[in-house]
Design an enzyme around this catalytic site. Structure first.
Site, PDB file in Angstrom:
ATOM      1  N   TYR A 108       0.975  -1.391   0.471  1.00  0.00           N
ATOM      2  CA  TYR A 108       0.023   0.215  -0.153  1.00  0.00           C
ATOM      3  C   TYR A 108       0.804   1.080  -0.091  1.00  0.00           C
ATOM      4  CZ  TYR A 108      -4.379   2.212   0.867  1.00  0.00           C
ATOM      5  OH  TYR A 108      -5.540   3.678   0.700  1.00  0.00           O
TER       6      TYR A 108
ATOM      7  N   ASN B 122     -15.087   4.812   1.276  1.00  0.00           N
ATOM      8  CA  ASN B 122     -14.973   4.839   0.539  1.00  0.00           C
ATOM      9  C   ASN B 122     -15.975   5.547  -0.403  1.00  0.00           C
ATOM     10  OD1 ASN B 122     -13.880   1.600  -0.090  1.00  0.00           O
ATOM     11  ND2 ASN B 122     -15.762   0.948   0.697  1.00  0.00           N
TER      12      ASN B 122
ATOM     13  N   ASN C 158     -20.363  -3.764  -7.168  1.00  0.00           N
ATOM     14  CA  ASN C 158     -20.271  -4.469  -6.154  1.00  0.00           C
ATOM     15  C   ASN C 158     -19.769  -4.281  -5.252  1.00  0.00           C
ATOM     16  OD1 ASN C 158     -18.934  -6.436  -6.973  1.00  0.00           O
ATOM     17  ND2 ASN C 158     -18.985  -7.326  -5.690  1.00  0.00           N
ATOM     18  N   SER C 159     -18.931  -3.476  -5.306  1.00  0.00           N
ATOM     19  CA  SER C 159     -17.809  -3.217  -4.092  1.00  0.00           C
ATOM     20  C   SER C 159     -18.171  -1.729  -3.602  1.00  0.00           C
ATOM     21  CB  SER C 159     -16.604  -2.383  -4.397  1.00  0.00           C
ATOM     22  OG  SER C 159     -16.468  -1.109  -5.354  1.00  0.00           O
TER      23      SER C 159
ATOM     24  N   ARG D 101     -21.031 -14.272 -11.233  1.00  0.00           N
ATOM     25  CA  ARG D 101     -20.912 -15.853 -10.310  1.00  0.00           C
ATOM     26  C   ARG D 101     -21.889 -16.280 -10.099  1.00  0.00           C
ATOM     27  NH1 ARG D 101     -19.774 -11.040  -6.408  1.00  0.00           N
ATOM     28  NH2 ARG D 101     -18.733 -10.377  -8.523  1.00  0.00           N
TER      29      ARG D 101
ATOM     30  N   GLY E 255      -8.079   1.483  -8.324  1.00  0.00           N
ATOM     31  CA  GLY E 255      -7.597   0.077  -7.345  1.00  0.00           C
ATOM     32  C   GLY E 255      -6.949  -0.718  -9.049  1.00  0.00           C
TER      33      GLY E 255
ATOM     34  N   MET F  94      -7.686  -4.905  -8.787  1.00  0.00           N
ATOM     35  CA  MET F  94      -8.494  -6.209  -8.307  1.00  0.00           C
ATOM     36  C   MET F  94      -7.335  -7.327  -9.251  1.00  0.00           C
ATOM     37  SD  MET F  94     -12.494  -5.309  -7.610  1.00  0.00           S
ATOM     38  CE  MET F  94     -12.410  -7.364  -7.318  1.00  0.00           C
TER      39      MET F  94
ATOM     40  N   PHE G 103      -6.823   8.461  -8.591  1.00  0.00           N
ATOM     41  CA  PHE G 103      -7.475   8.449  -7.791  1.00  0.00           C
ATOM     42  C   PHE G 103      -7.048   8.059  -6.569  1.00  0.00           C
ATOM     43  CE2 PHE G 103     -10.501   9.688  -4.075  1.00  0.00           C
ATOM     44  CZ  PHE G 103     -10.136  10.769  -4.151  1.00  0.00           C
TER      45      PHE G 103
END
Length: 373
Positions: free
Chosen positions: A94, A167, A193-194, A218, A286, A288, A310
């Site tokens: 991080y 968030n 969906n995060s 899913r 992000g 992922m 960002f």
């Protein structure tokens, strides 16, 4: 499965040595004021002494609470979520890493128990959240400096307060800082969906913006799709559906998106770029997929697309504490008005942290794990 929803529809809403921790306290108290001791205590915290797999390096420790002085604030933590950034920080992956040993957790809400003689902006009973990352919220109590905290109103749900400082703030800033969007404009995002994705859906709807929301396929796809629609999603489609020619039919009913929000990278981010309007912006917050963002030369030349990044911690460095407080108040107003709710969540007692860590790191996570104290 391609699902649309009108904006006018309904919205639901391994061991650590005590000497290490003592040395930590002797280094000076930058964010908190705990030291370790050998006897059991009512003050507990999830501590890691080195970086690695959270399930292996995190331990529940007994800590000693120091006296409240001057500008100190004694806080009883109420609830604290487990976010991807928390996991990344423990792993050592991080942009901001606290000195070790450290208490985990960047976000959460606590209640003021006592204040020092120099504290002017907080009083016992107030709810507070961290002003910056790295505070260490996975603990039952702490003594923090007043400047490390921001007061929040107590008339919002506890889970909303616990998940307010990361968030939703990220979602709001990305929606308003990169493109001058007007009601009726559209936004496309992946990882919808995060926690950030769910906040984007709701805040965008409150701003009159339409959202195209991409998720991974899913087993419970319909359940997830329905939940995102209940939050205000206009369109929900899978990564595979985004690549289909039929997707172009969406843009018969709304303009091409001028803003794309990327939390995945790899092929997913390339697909977002493909659907951006000329001159549009993709903001990456992000990765992922752990794959690079790839943009073709033609996208940059002929569509003049812009690639930005960002990070909320950097935004805070570039702006005053008052500006962050103003942002928090904006979001609290949305919560009061029923336009912003906390993500679907599961409350886990602090002592059951292993269960919460395991659940938060599983694929297709649908529930935000919130540690309760």
């Amino acid at each position: 499965m391609l699902v649309s929803r009108r904006l006018t529809g309904a919205r639901a809403r391994a061991p650590l040595l005590a000497s290490l921790l003592e040395a930590w306290c002797r280094q000076g108290r930058t964010t908190s004021s705990y030291s370790a001791f050998s006897e059991p205590s009512h003050v507990r915290a999830l501590v890691y002494g080195n970086h690695g797999d959270p399930a292996k390096v995190i331990q529940l420790k007994n800590l000693e609470l120091t006296a409240v002085e001057g500008s100190d604030v004694h806080v009883k933590m109420l609830a604290a979520p487990i976010n991807p950034s928390d996991i990344n920080m423990i792993q050592g992956n991080y942009g901001l890493l606290p000195k070790l040993p450290a208490v985990g957790g960047n976000e959460g809400v606590g209640q003021v128990i006592a204040v020092g003689s120099s504290v002017s902006g907080l009083k016992p009973g107030d709810w507070v959240i961290p002003a910056n990352a790295g505070l260490g919220t996975w603990r039952t109590e702490a003594v923090f400096s007043e400047e490390a905290l921001i007061g929040v109103p107590k008339d919002i749900p506890l889970q909303s307060a616990a998940t307010l400082g990361v968030n939703p703030c990220t979602a709001y800033r990305m929606l308003v800082d990169f493109e001058q969007l007007q009601p009726g404009d559209s936004v496309i995002q992946n990882a919808s969906n995060s926690g950030v994705g769910q906040a984007v859906i709701q805040i965008a709807s409150a701003l009159g913006l339409k959202t195209i929301n991409v998720i991974r396929d899913r087993p419970d796809i319909k359940k997830l799709t329905d939940r995102l629609k209940d939050l205000g999603a206009d369109y929900v489609l899978t990564e595979e559906e985004l690549r289909m020619p039929e997707t172009k039919n969406i843009f018969k009913d709304l303009p091409l998106p001028r803003l794309a929000l990327n939390c995945v990278g790899g092929k997913s981010s390339t697909e977002l770029l493909r659907h951006l309007a000329p001159g549009g912006t993709m903001v990456t917050y992000g990765g992922m997929a752990k794959q690079p963002v790839t943009a073709s030369v033609s996208m940059l030349i002929f569509k003049d697309l812009k690639l930005r990044g960002f990070w909320l911690s950097q935004w805070k460095k570039n702006h005053s504490p008052d500006e962050f407080k103003e942002l928090i108040l904006i979001l609290c107003n949305l919560i009061r008005q029923g336009q912003l709710t906390a993500p679907a969540w599961s409350g886990i007692p602090l002592q059951d942290y292993q269960q919460a860590l395991e659940a938060s790191m599983k694929p297709f996570v649908s529930l935000k794990q919130i540690l309760t104290m």
